[in-house]
Design an enzyme around this catalytic site. Structure first.
Site, mmCIF file in Angstrom:
data_model
loop_
_atom_site.group_PDB
_atom_site.id
_atom_site.type_symbol
_atom_site.label_atom_id
_atom_site.label_comp_id
_atom_site.label_asym_id
_atom_site.label_seq_id
_atom_site.Cartn_x
_atom_site.Cartn_y
_atom_site.Cartn_z
ATOM 1 N N HIS A 106 7.247 -41.416 -75.601
ATOM 2 C CA HIS A 106 7.190 -42.245 -74.394
ATOM 3 C C HIS A 106 7.913 -43.571 -74.639
ATOM 4 O O HIS A 106 7.317 -44.647 -74.488
ATOM 5 C CB HIS A 106 5.737 -42.542 -74.012
ATOM 6 C CG HIS A 106 4.865 -41.339 -73.838
ATOM 7 N ND1 HIS A 106 3.492 -41.397 -73.900
ATOM 8 C CD2 HIS A 106 5.162 -40.035 -73.603
ATOM 9 C CE1 HIS A 106 2.971 -40.191 -73.717
ATOM 10 N NE2 HIS A 106 3.969 -39.333 -73.550
ATOM 11 N N ASN B 23 4.594 -35.960 -79.643
ATOM 12 C CA ASN B 23 4.442 -34.764 -80.472
ATOM 13 C C ASN B 23 5.805 -34.266 -80.902
ATOM 14 O O ASN B 23 6.812 -34.601 -80.283
ATOM 15 C CB ASN B 23 3.661 -33.664 -79.726
ATOM 16 C CG ASN B 23 3.937 -33.667 -78.246
ATOM 17 O OD1 ASN B 23 5.014 -33.268 -77.821
ATOM 18 N ND2 ASN B 23 2.980 -34.178 -77.449
ATOM 19 N N HIS C 298 8.887 -35.101 -78.413
ATOM 20 C CA HIS C 298 8.466 -35.701 -77.146
ATOM 21 C C HIS C 298 7.835 -37.052 -77.440
ATOM 22 O O HIS C 298 6.980 -37.176 -78.325
ATOM 23 C CB HIS C 298 7.456 -34.797 -76.440
ATOM 24 C CG HIS C 298 6.723 -35.488 -75.335
ATOM 25 N ND1 HIS C 298 7.372 -36.063 -74.267
ATOM 26 C CD2 HIS C 298 5.402 -35.732 -75.154
ATOM 27 C CE1 HIS C 298 6.479 -36.623 -73.471
ATOM 28 N NE2 HIS C 298 5.275 -36.433 -73.983
ATOM 29 N N SER D 208 -1.501 -30.950 -77.587
ATOM 30 C CA SER D 208 -1.846 -30.406 -76.270
ATOM 31 C C SER D 208 -0.602 -29.986 -75.492
ATOM 32 O O SER D 208 -0.699 -29.270 -74.501
ATOM 33 C CB SER D 208 -2.645 -31.444 -75.472
ATOM 34 O OG SER D 208 -1.878 -32.627 -75.334
ATOM 35 N N GLU D 209 0.579 -30.451 -75.938
ATOM 36 C CA GLU D 209 1.822 -30.087 -75.254
ATOM 37 C C GLU D 209 2.501 -28.893 -75.911
ATOM 38 O O GLU D 209 3.708 -28.697 -75.768
ATOM 39 C CB GLU D 209 2.785 -31.282 -75.222
ATOM 40 C CG GLU D 209 2.280 -32.479 -74.457
ATOM 41 C CD GLU D 209 2.090 -32.225 -72.967
ATOM 42 O OE1 GLU D 209 2.396 -31.108 -72.502
ATOM 43 O OE2 GLU D 209 1.612 -33.134 -72.278
HETATM 44 ZN ZN LIG Z 1 3.583 -37.304 -73.303
#
Ligand SMILES: [Zn+2]
Length: 230
Positions: A104, A35, A102, A82-83
């Site tokens: 991964h 996100n 953000h 959701s973050e």
């Molecule tokens: Zn994450």
């Protein structure tokens, strides 16, 4: 809202789509992961939607929220990431930060899974851009655990690993935050390869001091923390 502000908002949405493509193309996000957000005024933030691949977003999916996470302009049934609490916490803690990303990325995330902070200074550009990169303790995604866990670490660093989860980068704008994610992943990748080769030579402290002087001369914005150098 005046036309200048609207143009600026459209321009920022275009940059978000472009960075989403780069994150997905480079394998920094899988499926609908990751996100990003950008602060467009003191009380307004544009943020990516939940449940959408960041490589395939359109402008109408980007959502405007206020500092309480409330949606200002709902669109097409998309809801904020959701973050969102993690993003809002960064903006509350750091007035100088205008963009948060953000993701991964595999090598950075493998350090976060191994519990190994990136505290060996091995590459000049990485030292000047990121300093050392700490790991915030694990928290359950979408809850207040992640925002709470990052607070001490984002005070002095624009790049933080999230234990058993991924990475977070901050910047004065979206491109700066994205570039920090690329530098972080590149650094983690190189250190992983060097570990595989059997040796990691660190840049000596006096050479790091020289890099810090250059950083000061270049007026690179943001914060870096060198207190945990190993
Ligand atoms: Zn994450």
């Amino acid at each position: 809202m005046n036309s200048c502000a609207i143009n600026n908002e459209l321009e920022l949405k275009k940059i978000m789509l472009d960075i989403g493509i780069r994150l997905w193309t480079r394998g920094y996000v899988a499926a609908n992961d990751g996100n990003m957000s950008v602060r467009i005024s003191d009380g307004e933030i544009l943020i990516t939607p939940a449940g959408v691949s960041k490589g395939f977003m359109s402008q109408d999916m980007i959502i405007k929220i206020n500092m309480d996470g409330e949606v200002i302009s709902p669109n097409n049934g998309y809801s904020p990431s959701s973050e969102v609490k993690m993003h809002l916490e960064v903006y509350k803690q750091r007035d100088d930060v205008k963009a948060v990303i953000h993701a991964h990325p595999p090598y950075s995330t493998s350090f976060a899974v191994a519990g190994i902070p990136i505290d060996s200074l091995v590459l000049p550009e990485s030292i000047m851009t990121l300093g050392t990169v700490p790991i915030a303790p694990y928290g359950t995604p979408s809850t207040s655990e992640i925002p709470d866990s990052i607070i001490p670490f984002i005070q002095n660093s624009d790049a933080v690993l999230l234990a058993n989860h991924g990475a977070l980068t901050l910047g004065i704008d979206l491109t700066t935050a994205y570039n920090r994610m690329e530098t972080l992943e590149h650094t983690a990748h190189i250190i992983s390869l060097a570990i595989g080769l059997g040796n990691v030579n660190k840049i000596p402290k006096e050479q790091v001091d020289k890099l810090m002087k250059i950083r000061d001369q270049m007026n690179i914005p943001g914060k870096i923390d060198l207190s945990s150098i190993k």
